[in-house]
Design an enzyme around this catalytic site. Structure first.
Site, PDB file in Angstrom:
ATOM      1  N   SER A  99      36.344  43.596  50.408  1.00  0.00           N
ATOM      2  CA  SER A  99      37.022  42.527  51.146  1.00  0.00           C
ATOM      3  C   SER A  99      37.246  42.847  52.619  1.00  0.00           C
ATOM      4  O   SER A  99      37.304  41.934  53.445  1.00  0.00           O
ATOM      5  CB  SER A  99      38.369  42.208  50.490  1.00  0.00           C
ATOM      6  OG  SER A  99      38.186  41.581  49.244  1.00  0.00           O
ATOM      7  N   HIS A 124      46.977  43.435  53.395  1.00  0.00           N
ATOM      8  CA  HIS A 124      45.764  43.594  52.595  1.00  0.00           C
ATOM      9  C   HIS A 124      44.537  43.249  53.443  1.00  0.00           C
ATOM     10  O   HIS A 124      44.655  42.737  54.561  1.00  0.00           O
ATOM     11  CB  HIS A 124      45.837  42.715  51.350  1.00  0.00           C
ATOM     12  CG  HIS A 124      46.244  43.482  50.119  1.00  0.00           C
ATOM     13  ND1 HIS A 124      45.799  43.183  48.858  1.00  0.00           N
ATOM     14  CD2 HIS A 124      47.056  44.571  49.977  1.00  0.00           C
ATOM     15  CE1 HIS A 124      46.317  44.029  47.983  1.00  0.00           C
ATOM     16  NE2 HIS A 124      47.081  44.874  48.639  1.00  0.00           N
ATOM     17  N   GLU A 141      44.717  32.571  53.773  1.00  0.00           N
ATOM     18  CA  GLU A 141      44.003  33.240  52.687  1.00  0.00           C
ATOM     19  C   GLU A 141      44.623  32.925  51.333  1.00  0.00           C
ATOM     20  O   GLU A 141      45.802  33.190  51.102  1.00  0.00           O
ATOM     21  CB  GLU A 141      44.010  34.759  52.867  1.00  0.00           C
ATOM     22  CG  GLU A 141      43.150  35.441  51.799  1.00  0.00           C
ATOM     23  CD  GLU A 141      43.512  36.886  51.507  1.00  0.00           C
ATOM     24  OE1 GLU A 141      42.685  37.589  50.901  1.00  0.00           O
ATOM     25  OE2 GLU A 141      44.629  37.322  51.867  1.00  0.00           O
ATOM     26  N   ASP A 166      40.736  36.323  44.060  1.00  0.00           N
ATOM     27  CA  ASP A 166      40.108  37.618  43.851  1.00  0.00           C
ATOM     28  C   ASP A 166      40.780  38.380  42.709  1.00  0.00           C
ATOM     29  O   ASP A 166      40.115  38.977  41.861  1.00  0.00           O
ATOM     30  CB  ASP A 166      40.184  38.419  45.143  1.00  0.00           C
ATOM     31  CG  ASP A 166      39.376  39.700  45.100  1.00  0.00           C
ATOM     32  OD1 ASP A 166      38.194  39.645  44.717  1.00  0.00           O
ATOM     33  OD2 ASP A 166      39.917  40.758  45.458  1.00  0.00           O
ATOM     34  N   HIS A 169      39.014  39.725  39.366  1.00  0.00           N
ATOM     35  CA  HIS A 169      39.014  41.162  39.075  1.00  0.00           C
ATOM     36  C   HIS A 169      39.516  41.446  37.662  1.00  0.00           C
ATOM     37  O   HIS A 169      39.041  42.378  37.006  1.00  0.00           O
ATOM     38  CB  HIS A 169      39.889  41.914  40.080  1.00  0.00           C
ATOM     39  CG  HIS A 169      39.166  42.332  41.319  1.00  0.00           C
ATOM     40  ND1 HIS A 169      38.084  43.185  41.297  1.00  0.00           N
ATOM     41  CD2 HIS A 169      39.367  42.027  42.621  1.00  0.00           C
ATOM     42  CE1 HIS A 169      37.654  43.378  42.529  1.00  0.00           C
ATOM     43  NE2 HIS A 169      38.412  42.676  43.354  1.00  0.00           N
ATOM     44  N   ASP A 222      35.155  35.647  51.082  1.00  0.00           N
ATOM     45  CA  ASP A 222      34.688  36.897  51.679  1.00  0.00           C
ATOM     46  C   ASP A 222      33.589  37.539  50.850  1.00  0.00           C
ATOM     47  O   ASP A 222      32.798  38.333  51.361  1.00  0.00           O
ATOM     48  CB  ASP A 222      35.856  37.873  51.874  1.00  0.00           C
ATOM     49  CG  ASP A 222      36.675  38.060  50.619  1.00  0.00           C
ATOM     50  OD1 ASP A 222      36.455  37.345  49.629  1.00  0.00           O
ATOM     51  OD2 ASP A 222      37.563  38.938  50.621  1.00  0.00           O
TER      52      ASP A 222
END
Length: 546
Positions: free
Chosen positions: A247, A298, A481, A486, A490, A531
């Site tokens: 990322s 992050h 964002e 994500d 994951h 991303d």
């Protein structure tokens, strides 16, 4: 609490507050929750009829990280003509050599319609050069075409497309201004570069696996099946592997327009600083901001403004974002005008990834740095943070009011478990499916009523940032964002993944409603993308349409 804003904003802000009030409370559990049922079955059996992550279709998850997949790009207030098709860098050997530092094998493609992730940065540059006063980079972290389609099917209740832009989400269907759709390569400069966080140096430039994109193995389109199932994850015996991105490398491409190594934050492959679009526009008089549903430092929000040789140096990255002296910038940067995100309440006594100057306590923002930033102590930021017993929207709105009335900056700091906002699920609630022990799926989180009531949503963060930035300057740049997409992918959690996309899609609607209320598209450019991709494969997408 309503804010006493400028007269021209009152009607718009009243509508926004009404929306925030609706979004602040979690929806009740539905009597029927088919997406949650699919997730629960997949966790229990290790298989899912709707699809799977990874190259093994007979296993619910055989891969839990990113992939070298082409990802979608949507533009609003402008088109993609200058970077796509005949203008694609992937049609030019010279352009690719300049981009990657070498000509990657099997990457030159004279028929490429896709472009590169670094072109998203150039689109923002071109928008500013064309006189756009409001530029928004909206990043759905980890949302590839397949994840987008899953959410669109779940929201619409039907399978309406199997290629192209698609329909069902606001990002797909909004047509209030000129809009375009394309897709880009996300591969980094390299994977495997080592660094010293304490010295802020790269120790082995070039890494182990170089970047590139081979359409014969990865597919010509984001919706293509992989001709080579191992290629997108740099697996197999092929000597011409291409690295897939993390990322921070990909966010650096979006914000600074360069290829770099995985884990880099606005530095090139050798560790040299790269200026982000926000810092360049700030020097030209733009106000700048970033909002995120995950911790404030992050990878993606970090790359909005900071520089560091490693994405895990969270406290120093936050210092850059807030204009405080950091290991990379001992003299400090000007800092963002608005920073709203999560990380509140997440503490650690040790963190080797942050180097020798790590301070025990909050993992992302030290107590001393928060005090330095606070206007109450002579700092530059009104701080609105999660407060026990106080509704999150009220706390944030009070911060917005104070920042606007006193012409100050705003830091919003919220969060629940692991520092991020509560995960929205596909039904609109905050009720992730419990994990019964499948190692391929992360342990489900649960939230107290305080976690829900004392936090805010990405939509609320978006409105707050727009209000403060617009009060500070007639020209501004903003990153938004939806970082939890994500996290859902994951953990191989289709319920969380879809919920995160829908939450981000609502924040996009909040954004375009704001622009529409301003009649502001002539002055606004918005680019929506991800991303990187994951490795979700939808085998029976109709099962998501129940």
């Amino acid at each position: 609490m309503k804010l006493n804003l400028r007269t021209k904003n009152l009607r718009r802000h009243g509508l926004a507050i009404a929306l925030l009030s609706c979004l602040a409370a979690p929806s009740a559990l539905h009597a029927k929750d088919p997406i949650a049922d699919l997730q629960a079955e997949a966790i229990t059996t290790g298989k899912a009829e709707f699809g799977h992550w990874g190259p093994n279709k007979d296993k619910y998850s055989s891969w839990t990280t990113h992939s070298n997949r082409l990802i979608p790009v949507y533009s609003f207030g402008g088109n993609l003509d200058q970077v796509s098709g005949e203008n694609s860098v992937y049609r030019s050997a010279e352009g690719l050599t300049k981009l990657y530092g070498t000509l990657p094998p099997e990457t030159l493609n004279p028929q490429a319609e896709y472009f590169d992730q670094t072109d998203v940065y150039r689109l923002q540059e071109m928008a500013a050069a064309a006189g756009k006063k409001h530029i928004v980079l909206f990043v759905f972290d980890g949302m590839d075409w397949q994840t987008t389609r899953a959410a669109a099917i779940a929201k619409s209740g039907a399978v309406k497309y199997d290629e192209g832009r698609g329909t069902g989400l606001y990002i797909q269907d909004y047509a209030g201004t000129e809009t375009d759709f394309g897709y880009c390569v996300t591969s980094p400069h390299n994977n495997g570069t080592s660094v010293s966080v304490d010295k802020q140096r790269v120790t082995n430039p070039g890494g182990k696996t170089l970047g590139g994109y081979d359409p014969a193995r990865g597919g010509e389109f984001p919706w293509s099946e992989f001709p080579d199932a191992n290629y997108p994850i740099s697996a197999g015996d092929d000597e011409n592997k291409h690295a897939y991105t993390d990322s921070s490398s990909s966010a650096t491409s979006l914000t600074s327009g360069i290829k770099t190594y995985n884990n880099a934050v606005n530095v090139d492959f050798a560790g040299r600083e790269a200026l982000s679009i926000a810092r360049k526009l700030q020097a030209d008089g733009f106000a700048t901001g970033a909002v995120t549903s995950v911790p404030i430092s992050h990878a993606t929000p970090a790359s909005a403004y900071a520089s560091n040789v490693h994405r895990g140096d969270y406290q120093d990255i936050t210092r850059d974002l807030l204009g405080l002296p950091s290991i990379f910038h001992p003299g400090g940067l000007p800092g963002l005008d608005v920073l709203i995100g999560a990380g509140w309440g997440e503490t650690a006594e040790k963190d080797g990834g942050q180097g020798e100057n790590f301070v025990p306590g909050n993992k992302y923002l030290t107590t001393a740095d928060q005090q330095l930033a606070d206007v109450a102590n002579g700092g530059n930021y009104v701080i609105a943070e999660r407060t026990a017993g106080q509704p999150g929207p009220d706390v944030l709105n009070a911060g917005v009011q104070a920042a606007i009335e006193n012409k100050q900056r705003l830091l919003g700091y919220f969060g629940a478990s692991k520092g991020h906002l509560p995960f929205q699920t596909a039904d609109g609630g905050y009720n992730p499916v419990a994990n019964t022990g499948n190692a391929s799926s992360a342990k489900a989180e649960s939230y107290s009523s305080a976690d829900i009531e004392e936090n805010v949503t990405l939509s609320q963060m978006t409105t707050a940032a727009l209000e403060v930035l617009d009060a500070r300057s007639e020209r501004w740049w903003l990153m938004i964002e939806a970082g939890d997409v994500d996290w859902g992918n994951h953990s191989n959690n289709i319920d969380n993944s879809i919920g995160a996309v829908l939450s981000g899609d609502m924040a996009f609607k909040t954004l375009v409603d704001w622009v529409d209320a301003q009649d502001g598209w002539e002055e606004t450019f918005v680019v929506v993308t991800s991303d990187h991709g994951h490795y979700l494969v939808l085998d029976q997408p109709e099962l998501l349409a129940q």
